[in-house]
Design a protein around this motif. Structure first.
Motif, mmCIF file in Angstrom:
data_model
loop_
_atom_site.group_PDB
_atom_site.id
_atom_site.type_symbol
_atom_site.label_atom_id
_atom_site.label_comp_id
_atom_site.label_asym_id
_atom_site.label_seq_id
_atom_site.Cartn_x
_atom_site.Cartn_y
_atom_site.Cartn_z
ATOM 1 N N THR A 12 0.823 -1.205 0.000
ATOM 2 C CA THR A 12 0.000 0.000 0.000
ATOM 3 C C THR A 12 0.864 1.265 0.000
ATOM 4 O OG1 THR A 12 -0.171 0.147 2.420
ATOM 5 C CG2 THR A 12 -1.851 -1.172 1.266
ATOM 6 N N LEU A 13 2.149 1.106 0.279
ATOM 7 C CA LEU A 13 3.054 2.259 0.332
ATOM 8 C C LEU A 13 3.426 2.705 -1.070
ATOM 9 C CD1 LEU A 13 5.491 0.943 3.069
ATOM 10 C CD2 LEU A 13 3.684 2.642 3.361
ATOM 11 N N TYR A 19 14.075 4.418 1.513
ATOM 12 C CA TYR A 19 13.215 3.919 2.582
ATOM 13 C C TYR A 19 13.996 3.916 3.887
ATOM 14 C CZ TYR A 19 10.423 2.003 -1.265
ATOM 15 O OH TYR A 19 9.680 1.855 -2.396
ATOM 16 N N THR A 35 7.184 2.263 11.283
ATOM 17 C CA THR A 35 7.106 3.542 10.594
ATOM 18 C C THR A 35 8.126 3.503 9.462
ATOM 19 O OG1 THR A 35 6.520 4.655 12.647
ATOM 20 C CG2 THR A 35 7.331 6.038 10.859
ATOM 21 N N ARG A 37 9.668 5.786 6.319
ATOM 22 C CA ARG A 37 9.776 7.059 5.614
ATOM 23 C C ARG A 37 10.146 6.739 4.172
ATOM 24 N NH1 ARG A 37 9.302 11.260 8.734
ATOM 25 N NH2 ARG A 37 10.299 12.765 7.377
ATOM 26 N N GLU A 41 8.671 11.149 3.452
ATOM 27 C CA GLU A 41 7.273 11.172 3.880
ATOM 28 C C GLU A 41 6.993 9.966 4.775
ATOM 29 O OE1 GLU A 41 2.904 10.801 1.835
ATOM 30 O OE2 GLU A 41 4.502 11.730 0.671
ATOM 31 N N GLU A 42 6.434 10.217 5.958
ATOM 32 C CA GLU A 42 6.215 9.147 6.941
ATOM 33 C C GLU A 42 4.924 8.379 6.673
ATOM 34 O OE1 GLU A 42 5.176 9.313 11.527
ATOM 35 O OE2 GLU A 42 7.262 9.873 11.144
ATOM 36 N N HIS A 43 5.030 7.042 6.770
ATOM 37 C CA HIS A 43 3.880 6.150 6.587
ATOM 38 C C HIS A 43 3.877 5.112 7.694
ATOM 39 C CE1 HIS A 43 3.134 7.601 2.486
ATOM 40 N NE2 HIS A 43 4.444 7.701 2.424
ATOM 41 N N ARG A 44 2.687 4.740 8.135
ATOM 42 C CA ARG A 44 2.513 3.635 9.089
ATOM 43 C C ARG A 44 1.552 2.636 8.449
ATOM 44 N NH1 ARG A 44 2.247 6.167 15.144
ATOM 45 N NH2 ARG A 44 4.329 7.101 15.083
ATOM 46 N N PRO A 45 2.100 1.550 7.903
ATOM 47 C CA PRO A 45 1.256 0.607 7.170
ATOM 48 C C PRO A 45 0.394 -0.310 8.032
ATOM 49 C CG PRO A 45 3.529 -0.141 7.168
ATOM 50 C CD PRO A 45 3.517 1.222 7.810
#
Length: 84
Positions: A12-13, A19, A35, A37, A41-45
């Motif tokens: 989904t990222l 990374y 987490t 990046r 840009e920070e993402h929490r899948p």
């Protein structure tokens, strides 16, 4: 090897050039949330660990999967083909 659920969450990222993986303690769930990046840009899948040590066990496999996924380009990232 990381499981199918983890792969689907990672898929989904957005694809990126860089990374950075870490875990952050989530006080609400008492878990350590992965987490990632992607190009800053920070993402929490939605992947959590009970301890940071559990994350360290998966870190290399997750990083390798993200790099392989990035290299596949047009591939949908299902994980069932010969490209990974």
């Amino acid at each position: 090897m990381i499981d199918d659920l983890t792969r689907s969450l990672l898929d989904t990222l957005p694809r990126g050039g860089r990374y950075d993986l870490s875990v952050v303690h989530d006080a609400e769930t008492a878990m350590h949330a992965l987490t990632i990046r992607v190009d800053g840009e920070e993402h929490r899948p939605g992947i959590g660990y009970e301890t940071p040590e559990q994350f360290e066990y998966d870190r290399e496999q997750i990083a390798n999967y993200l790099v392989t996924r990035k290299q596949r380009g047009g591939c949908g990232g299902c994980g069932s083909c010969s490209c990974g």
